[in-house]
Design an enzyme around this catalytic site. Structure first.
Site, PDB file in Angstrom:
ATOM      1  N   GLU A  24      40.962  44.410  48.156  1.00  0.00           N
ATOM      2  CA  GLU A  24      42.159  44.549  47.552  1.00  0.00           C
ATOM      3  C   GLU A  24      42.963  45.816  48.107  1.00  0.00           C
ATOM      4  O   GLU A  24      43.342  46.567  47.580  1.00  0.00           O
ATOM      5  CB  GLU A  24      42.075  44.344  46.020  1.00  0.00           C
ATOM      6  CG  GLU A  24      41.487  43.361  45.600  1.00  0.00           C
ATOM      7  CD  GLU A  24      41.555  43.181  43.908  1.00  0.00           C
ATOM      8  OE1 GLU A  24      41.794  42.197  43.320  1.00  0.00           O
ATOM      9  OE2 GLU A  24      41.512  44.348  43.355  1.00  0.00           O
ATOM     10  N   GLU A  55      39.792  35.418  44.753  1.00  0.00           N
ATOM     11  CA  GLU A  55      39.385  35.964  43.469  1.00  0.00           C
ATOM     12  C   GLU A  55      40.474  35.076  42.385  1.00  0.00           C
ATOM     13  O   GLU A  55      41.894  35.203  42.378  1.00  0.00           O
ATOM     14  CB  GLU A  55      39.408  37.451  43.105  1.00  0.00           C
ATOM     15  CG  GLU A  55      38.622  38.198  44.201  1.00  0.00           C
ATOM     16  CD  GLU A  55      38.502  39.647  43.713  1.00  0.00           C
ATOM     17  OE1 GLU A  55      38.905  39.970  42.436  1.00  0.00           O
ATOM     18  OE2 GLU A  55      38.185  40.614  44.342  1.00  0.00           O
TER      19      GLU A  55
END
Length: 379
Positions: free
Chosen positions: A163, A263
């Site tokens: 991320e 995700e």
């Protein structure tokens, strides 16, 4: 007479046989490659099993890796921390888990955080061992570490950071303030991967579907990577699956990259199984049409899978936190924030949501090859 011979020929051709007493076998269709990624992140599994907790399928204890393999999962995603304080998710533990994954016939997707702990949009802390390195030495450390990781694990997919909305390895690699250095560090890691194992595919990973995603992937457009990875959680990124599909489509088309929903997760209940506050616990955090039930969770995953498949270059999805049950006991205040989004219920029995990982069956085709048939003409 000519008409009679023609009739005999026609009837003989229609009355073909497959070899009389020695029939030819029916042609077997050539199988297609199972290339669509149906993954689950099981990074907590070694810690949970070390606590003596078991997982079940049909109320019988079963290795969760086997359960997911049988359900259709073909990749297991694993996080890697540099030198974590609790000893979990380090290189040794990750190597052992990766070996088990391959023993079960699945592939390894490695998420390298380049940190001793969680790396995410708000936290990209360098490993303690790298804190005092100058930039040149920091690049060398990234190269050596990445080479070691890829050489020893040989993941099929590797993420350069987790991320990385604003880069990684802060402050040197903070994208918004040190763009050139972030690109250098990432390119160093990419080059190291390709040198160590050219077969490993490389992913760059962004959390969310805001316009910042376009900003990020525009910054990295000249880097040599394979997959765009996106995190999407309704509780954090909005409850519109239409907006998700639009963003995935735009990114894929703009940058001509394969795209993966790296995700996501969804609750099977709004209840809880320990005293650790859960991330999701209210009905306004849900996607319309998908309630917080076992079937709602399954239908959400099915919808996600379908959405990704409909996107140009849509290449797969990963379910996060599926194994994160309340393994520290139902009184723990430092247990799981995710047990109501796991793929196992509060009795650690596999939920029906695992059925959503099945490989979609294609319609059977009719195969006809005249070489397998013999024609006999009799007068």
């Amino acid at each position: 007479m000519k008409k009679l011979i023609f009739c005999f020929l026609t009837l003989a051709l229609i009355s073909c046989s497959s070899g009389g007493d020695n029939p030819e076998p029916t042609p077997t269709p050539i199988p297609t490659e199972d290339s669509f990624i149906r993954a689950a992140d099981l990074s907590f599994l070694p810690e949970i099993e070390a606590a003596g907790v078991s997982f079940k399928y049909n109320n019988t204890v079963q290795d969760p890796l086997l359960t997911l393999k049988n359900a259709g999962v073909n990749y297991i995603r694993i996080r890697l921390w540099n030198n974590p304080n609790n000893g979990h998710s380090n290189l040794s533990e990750v190597k052992q888990l990766a070996t088990k994954v391959r023993t079960h016939g699945m592939k390894v997707w490695l998420t390298v955080h380049y940190s001793d702990t969680w790396a995410d949009p708000g936290n990209q802390t360098k490993p303690v061992a790298w804190q005092n390195l100058n930039f040149s030495d920091l690049k060398s450390a990234v190269s050596v570490y990445t080479t070691q990781v890829v050489t020893e694990i040989k993941p099929e997919i590797i993420q350069i950071g987790n991320e990385t909305n604003d880069g990684f390895l802060w402050p040197e690699g903070k994208l918004s303030t040190n763009e050139t250095q972030y690109l250098e560090l990432t390119n160093t890691a990419i080059s190291s991967v390709k040198t160590a194992n050219s077969a490993t595919k490389i992913m760059l990973h962004f959390a969310g579907i805001s316009n910042s995603a376009d900003w990020y992937f525009n910054k990295v457009k000249n880097l040599n990577y394979d997959y765009i990875g996106i995190s999407y959680y309704p509780v954090y990124h909005g409850t519109s699956l239409t907006d998700l599909k639009t963003k995935l489509t735009t990114l894929s088309q703009t940058y001509n990259k394969k795209i993966i929903l790296a995700e996501t997760s969804y609750p099977f209940t709004l209840s809880w199984n320990d005293w650790t506050n859960n991330v999701v616990g209210q009905s306004n955090q849900l996607v319309a049409g998908y309630d917080a039930t076992a079937s709602g969770q399954k239908n959400y995953i099915l919808a996600i899978k379908s959405f990704v498949k409909s996107v140009p270059n849509g290449s797969g999805f990963c379910y996060w936190g599926g194994e994160w049950v309340a393994f520290k006991g139902n009184q723990a205040t430092n247990g799981s924030t995710w047990e109501n989004q796991a793929l196992w219920d509060f009795n650690n029995n596999a939920l029906e949501a695992i059925q959503a990982f099945n490989k979609d069956k294609k319609k059977k085709k009719n195969y006809f090859n005249t070489s397998h048939y013999h024609f006999t003409i009799k007068f």
